[in-house]
Design a protein around this motif. Structure first.
Motif, short mmCIF file in Angstrom:
data_model
loop_
_atom_site.label_atom_id
_atom_site.label_comp_id
_atom_site.label_asym_id
_atom_site.label_seq_id
_atom_site.Cartn_x
_atom_site.Cartn_y
_atom_site.Cartn_z
N ILE A 37 0.88 -1.17 0.00
CA ILE A 37 0.00 0.00 0.00
C ILE A 37 0.91 1.21 0.00
CG2 ILE A 37 -1.86 1.21 1.18
CD1 ILE A 37 -2.59 -1.43 2.54
N TRP A 45 -6.38 5.13 3.70
CA TRP A 45 -6.74 4.14 4.73
C TRP A 45 -6.71 4.80 6.13
CZ3 TRP A 45 -9.44 0.24 5.90
CH2 TRP A 45 -9.16 -0.56 7.00
N PHE A 162 -6.73 -4.72 -3.11
CA PHE A 162 -7.74 -4.17 -2.20
C PHE A 162 -8.96 -5.07 -2.01
CE2 PHE A 162 -5.66 -0.05 -3.32
CZ PHE A 162 -5.16 0.21 -2.06
N TRP A 170 -7.50 -4.55 8.56
CA TRP A 170 -8.90 -4.38 8.93
C TRP A 170 -9.01 -3.97 10.37
CZ3 TRP A 170 -12.16 -9.52 9.42
CH2 TRP A 170 -11.63 -10.32 10.43
N SER A 274 -12.57 -3.79 6.14
CA SER A 274 -11.17 -3.98 5.75
C SER A 274 -10.74 -2.98 4.69
CB SER A 274 -11.01 -5.40 5.20
OG SER A 274 -11.65 -5.49 3.94
N THR A 275 -9.49 -3.14 4.25
CA THR A 275 -8.95 -2.31 3.17
C THR A 275 -9.77 -2.49 1.89
OG1 THR A 275 -7.25 -4.05 3.15
CG2 THR A 275 -6.55 -1.85 3.79
#
Length: 490
Positions: A37, A45, A162, A170, A274-275
């Motif tokens: 990421i 995020w 993702f 998460w 989560s992401t």
RNA sequence: CGGGGCAUAGCGUAGUCCGGUUAUCGCGCCUGCUUUGGGAGCAGGAGGUCGCAGGUUCGAAUCCUGCUGCCCCGACCA
């Protein structure tokens, strides 16, 4: 110039990957299925995290942290839980390497074999409930309202940045309650928080509901969910909240003494997002020019672009823009001035559009002469030259307006792609064309699976605000008392 | 795990069928000059164990054998 973004209607999944690459959100790592990421994606995020974290804390939850490793035996304590996760676990079997006598490399030292293997957590119910056993004795210890921000690992066969990666970030809330009713209320409360977050921050309209037994979380009595529609008409589960009954309390022997001095098992919930939410944001709002971010979560809400020819113009323009930047910063607006000399204004326009910055302000010699500044909004592409007065208020209005417009657009899209189906042909046609379809179902898992096999559509949820309506199952013709939501899903 | 494909500079690629001087082109990168209101132009430059290991040959990116990695499609899923 970078390779162009593949248009949505040409190849939707390539478009999705192109956006992630061009917007600098993330990239595939050397480890299969795991993503890196990148700073811009991680800031997004962090913004998601901090808004959610506040909502959790405002409802009485606190954060804690539990180990990434879980003894293998813990998983077999809860029968359905094992079945759900056994097939996708990473397992630690040794704790040491040694030099390979036959090469320059390293090999696993067989002498360092663990007595009991450790599972890299795919979710933390088991380790947390084994800990809660020691924390809970009395009704006075309840409710226990804990959240953890963590990474988890699920060894999926196919991954997508993702949406589904082997490791993902998460939060998982794990709560313990004295009564069934209280735990159900908690599960519903957290679902409502997820829905509110999705709508207010991500600008994504969602439908709240309960999963069918077939789609339920392994070990739950009820799984609540929010479902969102992506621009290809597919559904994305954007958050889940589980009422776990007493399953984990029984598996880990977590009892408490109630006010009447009677020993009872504790009632549990767990809930997580989560992401994957980043995937939802990308696929809901972005267009063929790149990422489109909702202002409330955008790492940069406003980008300032200077335009100049001479050194003198440059210094005047930059002075003005720095002044504007400070005004905006002082009002809590996330603003960035792109004063790099390396790229032309046109390049910067394209670049920041691709990265989804909601609002762009450009200022050049003409503006200096006229005391104006150009506002360009990412969502509509609309450009407007306004006076330099009231910049802070104007920017705030723009951002608010863009946030609302993104939500309205997404809602209108979903509504125009949602239908009732009353017979099988109609059902198949609507599903084939990428829609949400409300239809009657006879309530059996057998029928649900048959429909999935025939159409790839799954029951996304049974709505919370259920409307009674007598009808007949779309497949079997058996009686049904209400409609459920079908769609193809990620 | 089944079926298909690919591996050449940071990225994308030509060349491979039919072996032959110094491995092609674009993007990106570096230097300089000119530019800057929608992804600038010119000039110069750096960058390669052609996935790995063997083999055939006077000679291999190219042919042969083995290995490894990755991608796509299907079964699994937040």
């Amino acid at each position: 110039m970078k390779k162009a973004i593949t248009p949505r209607n040409e190849d939707y999944s390539q478009w999705y990957l192109d956006i992630i690459e061009h917007a600098n959100l993330a990239e595939n790592s050397v480890v299969r299925g795991c993503m890196v990421i990148k700073p811009y994606g991680f800031t997004l995020w962090e913004n998601i995290q901090s808004a959610l974290d506040k909502m959790f804390k405002d409802t009485g939850h606190t954060n804690a942290y539990f180990p990434i490793f879980i003894p293998k035996s813990f998983f077999s304590r809860e029968a359905e839980h094992v079945e759900g996760f056994a097939s996708e676990c990473a397992i630690v079997t040794h704790y040491r390497l040694k030099k390979d006598p036959n090469s320059r490399g390293l090999i696993v030292d067989e002498a360092a074999k663990l007595e009991e293997e450790l599972v890299v957590r795919p979710t933390s119910e088991t380790i947390i409930w084994s800990t809660y056993k020691n924390w809970i004795q009395s009704y006075r210890d309840l409710p226990l309202l804990i959240n953890q921000w963590a990474n988890v690992v699920r060894w999926e066969m196919r991954t997508r940045l993702f949406l589904r990666t082997t490791e993902f970030l998460w939060q998982e809330g794990h709560t313990a309650h004295a009564t069934r009713q209280e735990a159900i209320e908690e599960a519903e409360r957290m679902l409502n928080i997820y829905a509110k977050f999705a709508e207010d921050y991500m600008a994504i309209p969602v439908i709240k509901g309960v999963k069918t037994p077939n789609e339920r979380f392994a070990g739950a009595e009820d799984t609540y969910c929010i479902e969102a529609m992506m621009q290809d008409g597919k559904a994305l589960q954007a958050g889940t909240s589980h009422f776990l009954g007493q399953n984990f309390a029984k598996a880990f022997d977590v009892k408490f003494l109630n006010r009447n001095n009677e020993l009872e098992y504790v009632w549990a919930t767990s809930w997580g997002v989560s992401t994957r939410l980043i995937g939802a944001i990308i696929m809901t709002h972005s267009d063929d020019k790149g990422l489109v971010l909702p202002p409330r979560l955008a790492p940069t809400q406003v980008i300032l672009i200077p335009i100049f020819k001479t050194e003198e113009e440059k210094s005047l323009v930059l002075e003005k823009l720095n002044n504007i930047k400070n005004q905006l910063l002082n009002n809590g607006i996330r603003v960035k001035l792109d004063d790099s000399d390396d790229n032309s204004p046109g390049w910067k326009f394209a670049e920041w559009e691709m990265r989804g910055v909601p609002l762009r302000l450009a200022l050049g010699p003409k503006d200096l002469a006229n005391n104006t500044i150009e506002y360009a909004r990412r969502d509509t592409g609309e450009k407007q030259s306004l006076s330099q007065e009231n910049i802070v208020d104007n920017v705030k209005n723009y951002l608010e307006n863009i946030q609302q417009n993104l939500y309205n657009k997404a809602l209108a899209f979903r509504e125009s792609h949602t239908f009732d189906a009353n017979n099988w042909d109609e059902f198949v046609e609507k599903i084939e064309n990428g829609n949400f379809v409300w239809a009657h179902w006879d309530g059996t898992t057998e029928t649900e699976l048959k429909i999935k096999e025939l159409t790839k559509a799954t029951i996304r949820l049974i709505p919370l605000d259920i409307k009674s309506e007598n009808g007949t199952c779309i497949l079997t013709g058996n009686p049904s008392k209400h409609r459920v939501l079908f769609a193809r899903a990620y």
